[in-house]
Design an enzyme around this catalytic site. Structure first.
Site, PDB file in Angstrom:
ATOM      1  N   GLU A  53      -9.241  31.799 -11.469  1.00 25.85           N
ATOM      2  CA  GLU A  53      -9.292  32.675 -12.642  1.00 25.85           C
ATOM      3  C   GLU A  53     -10.454  32.296 -13.534  1.00 25.85           C
ATOM      4  O   GLU A  53     -11.135  33.153 -14.084  1.00 25.85           O
ATOM      5  CB  GLU A  53      -7.970  32.580 -13.433  1.00 25.85           C
ATOM      6  CG  GLU A  53      -7.846  33.619 -14.560  1.00 25.85           C
ATOM      7  CD  GLU A  53      -8.369  33.148 -15.915  1.00 25.85           C
ATOM      8  OE1 GLU A  53      -8.484  33.996 -16.820  1.00 25.85           O
ATOM      9  OE2 GLU A  53      -8.688  31.948 -16.080  1.00 25.85           O
ATOM     10  N   GLU A  54     -10.681  30.994 -13.701  1.00 27.41           N
ATOM     11  CA  GLU A  54     -11.611  30.522 -14.734  1.00 27.41           C
ATOM     12  C   GLU A  54     -13.057  30.951 -14.494  1.00 27.41           C
ATOM     13  O   GLU A  54     -13.729  31.379 -15.421  1.00 27.41           O
ATOM     14  CB  GLU A  54     -11.547  28.984 -14.852  1.00 27.41           C
ATOM     15  CG  GLU A  54     -10.229  28.448 -15.398  1.00 27.41           C
ATOM     16  CD  GLU A  54      -9.946  28.827 -16.855  1.00 27.41           C
ATOM     17  OE1 GLU A  54     -10.739  29.574 -17.466  1.00 27.41           O
ATOM     18  OE2 GLU A  54      -8.908  28.398 -17.364  1.00 27.41           O
ATOM     19  N   HIS A 111      -9.755  24.454 -22.505  1.00 30.37           N
ATOM     20  CA  HIS A 111     -11.022  24.118 -21.827  1.00 30.37           C
ATOM     21  C   HIS A 111     -11.634  22.806 -22.302  1.00 30.37           C
ATOM     22  O   HIS A 111     -12.838  22.600 -22.127  1.00 30.37           O
ATOM     23  CB  HIS A 111     -12.055  25.247 -21.998  1.00 30.37           C
ATOM     24  CG  HIS A 111     -11.649  26.553 -21.398  1.00 30.37           C
ATOM     25  ND1 HIS A 111     -12.455  27.660 -21.452  1.00 30.37           N
ATOM     26  CD2 HIS A 111     -10.539  26.926 -20.723  1.00 30.37           C
ATOM     27  CE1 HIS A 111     -11.856  28.674 -20.851  1.00 30.37           C
ATOM     28  NE2 HIS A 111     -10.680  28.249 -20.401  1.00 30.37           N
ATOM     29  N   HIS A 135      -2.470  31.056 -13.137  1.00 24.01           N
ATOM     30  CA  HIS A 135      -3.567  30.637 -12.238  1.00 24.01           C
ATOM     31  C   HIS A 135      -3.554  29.135 -12.012  1.00 24.01           C
ATOM     32  O   HIS A 135      -3.389  28.354 -12.942  1.00 24.01           O
ATOM     33  CB  HIS A 135      -4.930  31.145 -12.710  1.00 24.01           C
ATOM     34  CG  HIS A 135      -5.389  30.635 -14.040  1.00 24.01           C
ATOM     35  ND1 HIS A 135      -6.030  29.425 -14.171  1.00 24.01           N
ATOM     36  CD2 HIS A 135      -5.322  31.173 -15.275  1.00 24.01           C
ATOM     37  CE1 HIS A 135      -6.343  29.251 -15.454  1.00 24.01           C
ATOM     38  NE2 HIS A 135      -5.929  30.284 -16.149  1.00 24.01           N
ATOM     39  N   ASP A 170      -3.589  25.327 -19.736  1.00 27.71           N
ATOM     40  CA  ASP A 170      -4.383  26.399 -19.129  1.00 27.71           C
ATOM     41  C   ASP A 170      -4.752  26.048 -17.696  1.00 27.71           C
ATOM     42  O   ASP A 170      -5.772  25.443 -17.455  1.00 27.71           O
ATOM     43  CB  ASP A 170      -5.643  26.637 -19.964  1.00 27.71           C
ATOM     44  CG  ASP A 170      -6.448  27.823 -19.489  1.00 27.71           C
ATOM     45  OD1 ASP A 170      -5.935  28.633 -18.709  1.00 27.71           O
ATOM     46  OD2 ASP A 170      -7.613  27.920 -19.892  1.00 27.71           O
ATOM     47  N   ASP A 187      -0.430  33.053 -19.155  1.00 27.05           N
ATOM     48  CA  ASP A 187      -1.723  32.352 -19.222  1.00 27.05           C
ATOM     49  C   ASP A 187      -2.190  32.246 -20.668  1.00 27.05           C
ATOM     50  O   ASP A 187      -3.333  32.548 -20.999  1.00 27.05           O
ATOM     51  CB  ASP A 187      -2.767  33.089 -18.355  1.00 27.05           C
ATOM     52  CG  ASP A 187      -4.103  32.347 -18.332  1.00 27.05           C
ATOM     53  OD1 ASP A 187      -4.121  31.137 -18.644  1.00 27.05           O
ATOM     54  OD2 ASP A 187      -5.128  32.982 -18.018  1.00 27.05           O
TER      55      ASP A 187
END
Lengths: 467, 467
Positions: free
Chosen positions: A330-331, A428, A284, A296, A358
């Site tokens: 995606e997130e 994140h 993503h 990520d 991912d």
């Protein structure tokens, strides 16, 4: 007994012959793939640009837009048969500035702590929110405490990831309900805000954001939610043990805007035998706004692009259509994945295999297959081919959030499984930056993905074998 | 065919029963070991102290002395049956200050580059050394050029590590002769100095030191040798292509002193059944002076200490004597390893198994065994026990420099094999620091080592089985 031994020998010989046949041609091809990836790989350079020149790529942001243009241009450079953008409406949420928090054990005795708003959170009231704070280990304990003990307070979810689990994704799965549903559930008991322990096994000062939901709650019940660093979560928990009347203050000015248009970035090499049968590889393109989203999922994007680059470079003409998809959003929405699956359905495209990366750009250990037992047996036959590269840990399990919507009875979805120990140190958080990615680890992942796609292209799946 | 199937079933059942018997008890013990290591492990704290409070621990240095005292005290804290220091004379070589270098493509047009003296090198003449520089890809090319082309010049060894090799230690092995023997060989052709490309797969600005030899060369023929960063090696190589008359200047003030006394640090739990049979686990306590020696080999030391801590903590009473040995002077002499083997020989101690961790504190992948085929079969039976922890890649091969002198026909030597991709990014460089070590990766290694030692203690080796 003699007969048994005889049969065993026959069995061994025929297995060996079969294995040798598969091995010789294919092991040469895999060697070529790994050599090219490790010597002339482009994924690391692409990731450097995505991370350092573009940065965090939250859906709806300028950075996401720039990432769309950049990756489209780079795919065009590869001389694929087709490159295009697939429009999709995505949410736009903006963090705002001056996130700030402290707890006050006794009047005037305050400790500043590191927080960040959870993705999709409401802001605090202007000037911030201050209230007593109550610690719970999860949603069950929240419910047990009930309205009486929760109303008017900030809820502090502090169940840590379980360090005993070897696969850190399992530990994440065992905690993430606090982040995802914590605010929604706490609001039902009259809480005014929510603070969630960061989903990380490392004790440090970095808060980790991530997506959350309010479900169907009316606007006025949507209380603000933030993540607190693991170190500060431990501090706060200690302070609460000494003084349960400890208060907590936090301020965040995040805001949701109307949806905006964005894109999945897609490129393909059209199949020579089965152009109508599609094999997808992807990651993503969006990331959170903190850090660069290098692991990520910048890593997964550039590895997927590398798959097609390697096929072109090695002059491999696939039998099936091989398509790289860089999914948007995606997130915090999965809109890109849903759009891709919807368009595929409408166009009657047959996806026989899809692979997502991912889980970070770390040393690949193997793959996880969302497949029938029969399909899994097929891949287990290929295992010896991956052993020289130490990427031969194959399991049945999940694939990836973006490819899962493509799952049908007849096809196979898979996910690259890199070593998971360091992933949640960065996931994140501000620390998910390019310098955390090792070039070779990234390249080995891309080469392993290319190898798997090569084998699926050459042999097909159980339901769609190459004839 | 029926008979075949019947026999196959019988075979499967008996194999399963055997496997279950081994598995049940042992898998519970391994789970305990990993749980304790991951939840209450001490190795990371020990390493923090070794790295950040003590630092690089070159043999003969104050830091090495402090590391001896610190680890001895920490072993004493564990309540072992015996802790002692084993004296050993070690070389003392000191880097000096102001290492400095540049190359000059045309007069006045100079580029400063990053170098560091190789361990054991002679200094440059006072004021430094300046000469024309000639690039070679290794010792063979040097010999081919001969005295005519080498005399009076500085030799630049620039054969890089081979990126195609998946195990980076193999790539290191394919280059390190340049560093080890480069000065000795170049001196024979009249070279005045030697510059060696750093043994690293990463292109960056950090030079990597390491040991070298002059063999029997008389003092006056011992020319100075330094490592140059990979990035600067590429720059210099490019400059030489443009102008073969490029000159190189370097200055280093390193110096060798007479040998000094140091120590191997040893602790043991005495065996309950076979006190006279010894199992060793260890790493080397010395490191290079650059960086903190966190990966090389602070990690191996604290993992080895953790093995004994775990046995005490889990109240496991070993049948054999289990001994942790923190070897002194692996990097530039191997004196500690030789001394330990010599004393063991003189005392008629029987070492049945020894395990070293000296390949970094990265995620463990498995072990390498210096063993007979029969002994290797034994360990392969234990493989399923390690699979839940993803440490089940077992191969026959080398063990470790410090335990190798203990090898006999009857015993087994082994080495922990962590993921090797990042190791040479940090190896022997300023960048080998504590922040490069992930706590869980380190702890998984210690737990895997403890598990292997537990199994050898419980079952013995093929030649020394537990009766």
């Amino acid at each position: 007994m003699k007969q048994f031994i005889f049969l065993l020998i026959i069995l061994s010989i025929s297995l060996t012959t079969f294995a040798q046949k598969v091995n010789q041609q294919d092991s040469i091809m895999l060697r070529k793939i790994f050599d090219e990836a490790l010597v002339n790989g482009k994924s690391y350079d692409w990731l450097e640009h995505l991370s350092n020149s573009i940065g965090g790529r939250l859906s709806g942001s300028l950075e996401a837009e720039r990432a769309v243009s950049y990756t489209k241009e780079e795919l065009e450079e590869l001389g694929l048969d087709k490159v295009w953008l697939q429009p999709v409406m995505v949410p736009k949420w903006v963090r705002g500035v001056n996130e700030y928090a402290y707890f006050e054990s006794t009047t005037g005795n305050s400790t500043v702590v590191n927080i960040c708003a959870l993705g999709g959170s409401a802001p605090t009231p202007e000037g911030g929110l201050k209230a007593n704070i109550v610690e719970v280990k999860g949603l069950e304990e929240l419910a047990a405490l009930g309205k009486e003990k929760i109303e008017g307070k900030i809820v502090f979810y502090n169940r840590p990831m379980n360090p005993k689990l070897i696969q850190t994704f399992e530990a994440y799965g065992g905690c993430v309900d606090q982040r995802y549903a914590g605010a929604m559930e706490a609001s039902k008991f009259g809480a005014t805000g929510v603070i969630v322990r960061s989903m990380s096994l490392k004790i440090d000062e970095h808060p980790h954001t991530g997506t959350m939901t309010y479900g169907d709650l009316p606007l006025e019940d949507r209380i603000p939610a933030a993540a607190i660093s693991t170190k500060d979560a431990n501090l706060l928990s200690g302070a609460l043990k000494l003084n349960p009347k400890t208060t907590f203050y936090f301020n965040q000015t995040c805001r949701a805007f109307p949806d905006v248009e964005s894109f999945n970035v897609i490129g393909e090499i059209t199949g020579s035998m089965y152009p109508e049968k599609v094999i997808v590889v992807g990651g993503h393109l969006d990331s959170w706004d903190m850090g660069d989203g290098a692991h990520d999922d910048g890593a997964g994007c550039v590895q997927s692009m590398e798959v097609l680059r390697l096929f072109k470079r090695l002059d491999y003409k696939p039998k099936h259509t091989i398509r790289v998809v860089l999914f948007m959003n995606e997130e915090n929405g999965l809109r890109g994945a849903r759009k891709y699956a919807e368009v595929a359905e409408n166009n009657n495209e047959k996806h026989i295999f899809a692979l997502e990366s991912d889980a970070g750009g770390f040393t690949p250990r193997g793959f996880s297959f969302q497949s029938s037992d029969e399909d899994f047996k097929q891949i287990e036959n290929w295992k010896p081919l991956f052993e020289p590269y130490l990427v031969h840990y194959f399991v049945q399990g999940g694939s990836g959030a973006d490819v899962a919507p493509l799952k049908k009875d007849y096809n196979v979805m898979a996910g690259l499984r890199p070593d998971s120990q360091r992933y949640f140190d960065y996931h994140h958080a501000h620390t998910d930056t390019f310098d955390k990615v090792n070039k070779r680890e990234l390249e080995l992942g891309g080469a392993a993905m290319t190898s798997l796609i090569y084998l699926y292209d050459k042999y097909g799946t159980v339901n769609d074998p190459v004839e």
